[in-house]
Design an enzyme around this catalytic site. Sequence first.
Site, PDB file in Angstrom:
ATOM      1  CG  HIS A 123     -69.806 -72.374 -69.509  1.00 27.77           C
ATOM      2  ND1 HIS A 123     -70.370 -73.126 -68.507  1.00 27.77           N
ATOM      3  CD2 HIS A 123     -68.521 -72.151 -69.134  1.00 27.77           C
ATOM      4  CE1 HIS A 123     -69.470 -73.336 -67.556  1.00 27.77           C
ATOM      5  NE2 HIS A 123     -68.341 -72.767 -67.917  1.00 27.77           N
ATOM      6  CG  ASP A 200     -73.783 -67.137 -70.032  1.00 22.38           C
ATOM      7  OD1 ASP A 200     -73.221 -66.264 -69.347  1.00 22.38           O
ATOM      8  OD2 ASP A 200     -73.388 -68.311 -70.091  1.00 22.38           O
ATOM      9  CD  GLN A 203     -65.942 -65.548 -69.765  1.00 23.81           C
ATOM     10  OE1 GLN A 203     -65.091 -64.656 -69.700  1.00 23.81           O
ATOM     11  NE2 GLN A 203     -65.864 -66.648 -69.039  1.00 23.81           N
ATOM     12  CE  LYS A 226     -67.273 -67.298 -65.286  1.00 21.66           C
ATOM     13  NZ  LYS A 226     -66.072 -68.116 -65.432  1.00 21.66           N
ATOM     14  CB  CYS A 366     -67.384 -75.796 -69.101  1.00 20.74           C
ATOM     15  SG  CYS A 366     -66.581 -76.209 -67.559  1.00 20.74           S
TER      16      CYS A 366
HETATM   17  C1  LIG Z   1     -69.982 -68.044 -70.615  1.00 21.92           C
HETATM   18  C2  LIG Z   1     -70.110 -68.669 -69.262  1.00 21.92           C
HETATM   19  N1  LIG Z   1     -71.312 -68.987 -68.803  1.00 21.92           N
HETATM   20  C3  LIG Z   1     -71.502 -69.543 -67.591  1.00 21.92           C
HETATM   21  C4  LIG Z   1     -70.422 -69.802 -66.774  1.00 21.92           C
HETATM   22  C5  LIG Z   1     -70.669 -70.389 -65.425  1.00 21.92           C
HETATM   23  O1  LIG Z   1     -70.285 -69.480 -64.439  1.00 21.92           O
HETATM   24  P1  LIG Z   1     -70.189 -69.973 -62.912  1.00 21.92           P
HETATM   25  O2  LIG Z   1     -69.266 -71.156 -62.917  1.00 21.92           O
HETATM   26  O3  LIG Z   1     -69.614 -68.808 -62.206  1.00 21.92           O
HETATM   27  O4  LIG Z   1     -71.554 -70.326 -62.505  1.00 21.92           O
HETATM   28  C6  LIG Z   1     -69.137 -69.504 -67.215  1.00 21.92           C
HETATM   29  C7  LIG Z   1     -67.957 -69.840 -66.398  1.00 21.92           C
HETATM   30  O5  LIG Z   1     -66.870 -70.027 -66.907  1.00 21.92           O
HETATM   31  C8  LIG Z   1     -68.976 -68.906 -68.483  1.00 21.92           C
HETATM   32  O6  LIG Z   1     -67.763 -68.572 -68.950  1.00 21.92           O
END
Ligand SMILES: Cc1ncc(COP(=O)(O)O)c(C=O)c1O
Length: 408
Positions: A123, A200, A203, A226, A366
């Site tokens: 992401h 990270d 998900q 999430k 993203c």
């Molecule tokens: C894999 C992953 N990392 C990071 C993020 C960023 O999360 P946030 O927008 O809640 O900071 C997301 C959000 O879609 C994500 O799916």
Amino acid sequence: MTAKLGVAEFMQAFPLVCAEPANLHYLDNAATTQKPEVVIDAMTDCYRKTYGPVHRGLYPLAEAASDLYEQARETVAAFIGADTPREIIFTRSATESINLVARGWASHQLGPAKAAWVSRLEHHSNYLPWQAVCNEQGARLGIIELQADGALDLNACESLFSDETGLIAISLVSNVTGSIQPVADLIKRAHRHGIVVLVDACQAAGHIELDVAQLDCDFLVMSGHKLYGPTGIGVLYGRTALLEQTDPLLLGGGMVDWVGERHSQWSGLPAKLEAGSPNLAGAVGLAAAIRFLNEFELKDLHAHSQGLANAAIDRLQRLPGVSVYSSALSREGTGIVSFNIDGVHPHDLGQIAGEEGVAIRAGHHCCQPLMQHFNVAATARASFAPYNTLDDVEALVGAVERARMMFA
Ligand SMILES: Cc1ncc(COP(=O)(O)O)c(C=O)c1O
């Protein structure tokens, strides 16, 4: 030990999903999840009964508010198996958590002789902070490429597992395909060279068990919204020694023991990294979401979402002109399906589906580096949660068929 609840009870817990008439097919759970009543109640109760300044007052209400906040930290620590609640830093989001590590730790640990690595499926939140720090430090940003099926091509990255690498930042689950990466294995190999690994888990949290001790990761990030909690609250887990090396991004109230005219003395963990008035209701909501999840067997919830994703993949793959990305890995993933229809822009599909009450995501998610691998600008994405049903799959396939008829 009390018996765990089942998927049927899970479905009943979400007012927006259960609302009658049932005309919402919410399939955008990878973007953000709906909230169970217990989370909404816990946050309302906090504001109604226990709201006050955190770590800033000596009167009973302020002390009760501070206790609630610290209990939330303990709940998060237990959820991911951290050694101590001091290793849990509350942030605004996973994005802020990653930026905190990039700016506060990596920016003085990397240098021209070191490389940071990410994968092609990250992401942007787990890509841009590393790109920026590497550019500033003159460090190399390595990219772990993907094989044709979307799996990480670890053996093609020659210097990845070498003393030249300072850090690897990798997602446990892709937000585009739901595929689960072999992160535990990667960490074992990385640690042989003293490489720090940030996971990270945005998900993964709420879908698969997270245990930082078992994973043996150095940093881990996730977002409250999430995993059925509120927006505006994120988590950074870090090993104590690494968090002690991390400089605060924000300076201000609550993070300092002593302030002099020219120099000041930061507080210890976790306060050092949480400047400003803490988000009490956010932390309370996140803790309520975790307590809610703890009432279920995660593997049953996961099996349900994944069963729906597989049913969607089966149905979509039977339609002419529909391509599902990384479908084999997606089938083994956490309930996310990315696809395109020949001759139909995903935004058009998103709009047509939306008009029929089917909420899917259309765009690059993203994840532009991954879109480049797929050789597309965008995809449609349906992401399932345990409150979804086969009716939602039918509604999705119906919308896809109508879009095909209109455009293809
Ligand atoms: C894999 C992953 N990392 C990071 C993020 C960023 O999360 P946030 O927008 O809640 O900071 C997301 C959000 O879609 C994500 O799916």
